[in-house]
Design an enzyme around this catalytic site. Structure first.
Site, short mmCIF file in Angstrom:
data_model
loop_
_atom_site.label_atom_id
_atom_site.label_comp_id
_atom_site.label_asym_id
_atom_site.label_seq_id
_atom_site.Cartn_x
_atom_site.Cartn_y
_atom_site.Cartn_z
N CYS A 100 0.82 -1.21 0.00
CA CYS A 100 0.00 0.00 0.00
C CYS A 100 0.85 1.26 0.00
CB CYS A 100 -0.88 0.04 1.24
SG CYS A 100 -1.96 -1.36 1.39
N ARG A 123 5.50 0.21 -6.02
CA ARG A 123 5.47 -0.60 -4.80
C ARG A 123 4.58 -1.83 -4.96
NH1 ARG A 123 6.84 2.77 -0.18
NH2 ARG A 123 5.47 1.64 1.20
N TRP A 129 -2.67 -2.79 -1.71
CA TRP A 129 -2.19 -4.15 -2.00
C TRP A 129 -2.96 -5.04 -1.03
CZ3 TRP A 129 0.69 -8.04 0.52
CH2 TRP A 129 1.27 -8.99 -0.32
N ASN A 134 -1.92 1.97 5.59
CA ASN A 134 -0.97 0.96 5.14
C ASN A 134 -0.54 0.19 6.37
OD1 ASN A 134 1.20 -0.52 4.20
ND2 ASN A 134 2.59 1.23 4.04
N GLY A 135 -0.68 -1.15 6.32
CA GLY A 135 -0.31 -1.97 7.47
C GLY A 135 -1.39 -3.00 7.72
N GLU A 152 18.81 -17.01 -7.10
CA GLU A 152 18.37 -15.69 -7.54
C GLU A 152 17.83 -15.75 -8.97
OE1 GLU A 152 17.58 -13.06 -6.26
OE2 GLU A 152 17.69 -11.55 -7.85
N LYS A 200 14.01 -14.75 -9.97
CA LYS A 200 13.69 -13.76 -11.00
C LYS A 200 12.71 -14.35 -12.01
CE LYS A 200 14.65 -10.69 -9.71
NZ LYS A 200 15.38 -10.48 -8.51
N GLU A 253 9.20 -14.82 -10.46
CA GLU A 253 8.55 -13.53 -10.15
C GLU A 253 7.90 -12.89 -11.37
OE1 GLU A 253 11.92 -11.18 -8.43
OE2 GLU A 253 10.36 -10.40 -7.12
N HIS A 260 19.59 -36.56 -5.33
CA HIS A 260 18.90 -36.88 -4.07
C HIS A 260 17.41 -36.54 -4.15
CE1 HIS A 260 22.70 -37.86 -2.28
NE2 HIS A 260 23.19 -36.69 -2.68
N LYS A 313 6.80 -4.00 -4.16
CA LYS A 313 8.20 -3.60 -4.11
C LYS A 313 8.68 -3.42 -2.68
CE LYS A 313 12.06 -2.35 -5.98
NZ LYS A 313 12.84 -3.42 -6.61
C1 AGP Z 1 13.20 -9.19 -5.40
O1 AGP Z 1 13.17 -9.37 -6.77
C2 AGP Z 1 11.93 -9.38 -4.75
N1 AGP Z 1 10.96 -8.48 -5.26
C3 AGP Z 1 11.89 -9.57 -3.25
O2 AGP Z 1 12.31 -10.88 -3.02
C4 AGP Z 1 12.70 -8.63 -2.35
O3 AGP Z 1 14.06 -8.83 -2.55
C5 AGP Z 1 12.32 -8.86 -0.88
O4 AGP Z 1 10.97 -8.56 -0.71
C6 AGP Z 1 13.17 -8.06 0.08
O5 AGP Z 1 13.04 -6.71 -0.13
P1 AGP Z 1 14.06 -5.66 0.47
O6 AGP Z 1 15.38 -5.89 -0.18
O7 AGP Z 1 13.48 -4.32 0.13
O8 AGP Z 1 14.13 -5.89 1.94
#
Ligand code: AGP
Length: 606
Positions: free
Chosen positions: A2, A27, A75, A100-101, A479, A483, A486, A502, A601
């Site tokens: 949010c 965000r 959100w 927000n929260g 990673e 990516k 996501e 395994h 974000k």
């Molecule tokens: C990264 O591509 C992601 N969107 C997500 O995993 C992100 O890294 C995670 O939410 C942590 O965010 P931060 O680095 O702002 O703490």
């Protein structure tokens, strides 16, 4: 997650609120709304499911007017992402509120309010707040007093802004656990979830502390601490807005941010790598006491921590634990004496990382270091030492340049932690030369973009992918998999290649692409054997291989020749190639690359 914007001005604020929402779009959100008090004192409300553009179209048809208003991107957490659940939430024609929260005790509060005949319009946790405030103002409290009475009843996290048609001269805002910053103008005052939201109207900001309540007025603001007493907080003037928010010739922020990496790494590397004051004035004193490191982070930042563990244990020779913050915060852990807590966060507002940092508080800790891309963020403010990565604002939800600049920050940490003796294996000259060469090495990988794009075409009809790496490249494979899932929504898992037999080998067939990270290091031959096991079972291989590693393309084997590099540069170099792979898979699939579904974000709730 949010986003909030609030404005109190002599001029019309509808466009300012809309622009703030546009700037908060990065965000992540699923509905948007605005409430304003018009020049006749009436409450106007627009809220819709979907993008800010929909809200904008509605306002073009039915414009809002006035100098006071609040706006929100939601959100969804409690209740579906529809217009009824969108913020602002109202109490009659009098109050409107954005939040927000998460209010954890919302069910109990809702039951109490419903027992008093309050009718709810939404399924949200937020709506209880506006009805509690309505009870207070209807009982005679001022808007400020109402907020101060209600917030002690709320368990959980909030940043909120509320307006009252009976008091069209003030917006009241408050925060506890979720970010909120005041923007100070001349004859106008604003609030926003972050400074980016307000950069078009001011460069002067006041960061609210936990429990703060503020009253925004045309002439300025009043600020109160959690105990209700007036308080002053420092004003921060930010430099001119960075080019980061301009898309330029790129189709997506993610692609722009991938391409920015040589420059952003060079910015981060402009610091003297062996000058520990880049971590703060107390760094030398704290680093001298460190005999263990505990890294706490989430998502991509967690992967940066996993890479750093290799560097710290190999080059500094001290134990390094890495844990996802959402687990650490609820676990009875044992902290080694002399532990440096290191949090890694792009946003500096991640609720789990912040909470983990706060509970990591015992006699064994010698200091808390934040590696972060946002100055003055909550995690930065709760830390003793800070390394600010110079990635610039990252708009794409999928983290790219923030991750690679985190890796460089962690290399500098390893170098500086090891200076008091244990770093004899990390030759300073070699180290500095590697760092200096990193932007060029990344530029070489970017030149492989057409080949990576062609490789990506093989993934678009797939539903699953496996990523393999060994040693320090296992977190890089993780990673790469993160990516891909996501932004392309392809299910992707990463394994240390030796684990394949395994269990996950059972998944391998001709419909399972297997991506391998294959630098020319001491584990190469082991990895090669693992990849033979995949080929023998019909799996299609996509090998990102050091050009000297001797991989040749053939049936079912695609090879991307990568520049040769050391274990210091390699994690950055291979990451960039994997970022491009994910980007082009997502592009071919037509997903929303910069704002993937369901993701945010800045993850400011648990
Ligand atoms: C990264 O591509 C992601 N969107 C997500 O995993 C992100 O890294 C995670 O939410 C942590 O965010 P931060 O680095 O702002 O703490």
């Amino acid at each position: 997650m949010c986003g909030i914007v609030a404005a109190m001005a002599k001029r019309e604020v509808a466009d300012i609120l809309l622009e703030g929402l546009r700037r908060l779009e990065y965000r992540g959100y699923d509905s948007a709304g605005i409430a304003m008090i018009d020049h006749d004192g009436g409450l106007q409300l627009h809220k819709y499911s979907g993008k800010v553009a929909i809200l904008e179209q509605a306002l073009a048809l039915e414009p809002m007017q006035g100098g006071i208003g609040i706006a929100h991107t939601r959100w969804a957490t409690h209740g579906q992402p529809n217009a009824l659940n969108a913020h602002p939430h109202v109490a009659g024609n009098r109050l409107a509120l954005v939040h927000n929260g998460i209010i954890e005790n919302h069910q109990a509060l809702r039951q109490q309010l419903e027992a008093d005949d309050t009718a709810f319009l939404s399924e949200t946790d937020t709506e209880v707040i506006v009805h509690l405030l309505a009870k207070a103002v209807n009982g005679g409290a001022t808007l400020l007093a109402a907020v101060q009475q209600v917030i002690p009843q709320l368990n959980g996290a909030y940043a909120l802004a509320v307006i009252d048609t009976e008091n069209p001269e003030q917006v009241v805002v408050a925060r506890q656990g979720s970010p909120l910053v005041l923007g100070v103008g001349i004859g106008e005052t604003f609030a926003g979830s972050d400074t980016l939201a307000l950069r078009s109207v001011t460069d002067t900001f006041v960061y609210l502390e936990e429990g703060d309540v503020a009253v925004l007025e045309v002439a300025g603001y009043q600020l109160f601490a959690a105990n209700g007493e007036p308080v002053e907080r420092p004003k921060t003037r930010l430099e001119a807005e960075h080019e980061s928010q301009v898309l330029g010739d790129y189709d997506h922020y993610m692609l722009k941010e991938i391409h920015e990496q040589p420059a952003r790494l060079a910015d981060t590397l402009a610091l003297d790598p062996l000058d520990c004051t880049v971590f703060g004035p107390r760094a030398a004193a704290i680093f001298g006491q460190v005999s263990a490191v505990q890294i706490l982070a989430c998502g991509t930042s967690y992967h940066a921590g996993l890479v750093a563990r290799h560097w710290i244990e190999q080059y500094v020779g001290i134990p390094c634990q890495v844990e996802v913050a959402s687990e650490y915060r609820y676990r009875q852990s044992v902290t080694l004496p002399g532990t440096l807590i290191v949090t890694i966060s792009q946003s500096g507002e991640t609720a789990d990382t912040l909470a983990a940092l706060k509970i990591a508080d015992n006699d064994h800790i010698v200091g808390r270091l934040a590696i972060c891309n946002v100055d003055h963020s909550a995690i930065v403010r709760a830390s003793d030492l800070v390394f600010l990565t110079r990635a610039g604002a990252e708009i794409g939800v999928a983290s790219t340049k923030a991750f690679t600049t985190q890796l460089v920050a962690l290399q500098l940490l390893a170098a500086n932690l090891g200076r008091n003796g244990a770093l004899s294996t990390l030759n300073n000259e070699r180290f500095c030369a590697t760092l200096r060469g990193m932007p060029d090495a990344v530029a070489q990988v970017l030149a492989l973009e057409p080949t990576i794009k062609a490789m990506a075409a093989h993934f678009t009809l797939k539903h699953h992918a496996l990523f393999l790496g060994r040693g320090i490249y296992h977190p890089i494979a993780m990673e790469g998999a993160l990516k891909l899932k996501e932004i392309s929504y392809i299910h992707a898992e990463a394994y240390p290649a030796g684990e394949l037999k395994h269990g996950p080998l059972a998944l391998v067939d001709d419909d399972m692409p297997v991506v391998a990270v294959a630098p020319n290091d001491e584990l190469l031959e082991k990895l090669r054997s693992n990849l033979e096991e995949v080929r023998a079972r019909g799996g299609e291989l996509f090998v990102f291989a050091d050009e000297a590693a001797g991989f040749t393309a053939g049936e079912g084997v695609h090879v991307l020749p990568m520049p040769h590099c050391s274990d210091m540069a390699g994690p950055v170099i291979y990451t960039v190639a994997l970022q491009l792979l994910s980007y082009y898979v997502a592009l071919a699939k037509g997903t929303d690359v910069d704002k993937p579904r369901n993701l945010a974000k800045s993850v400011t709730v648990e």
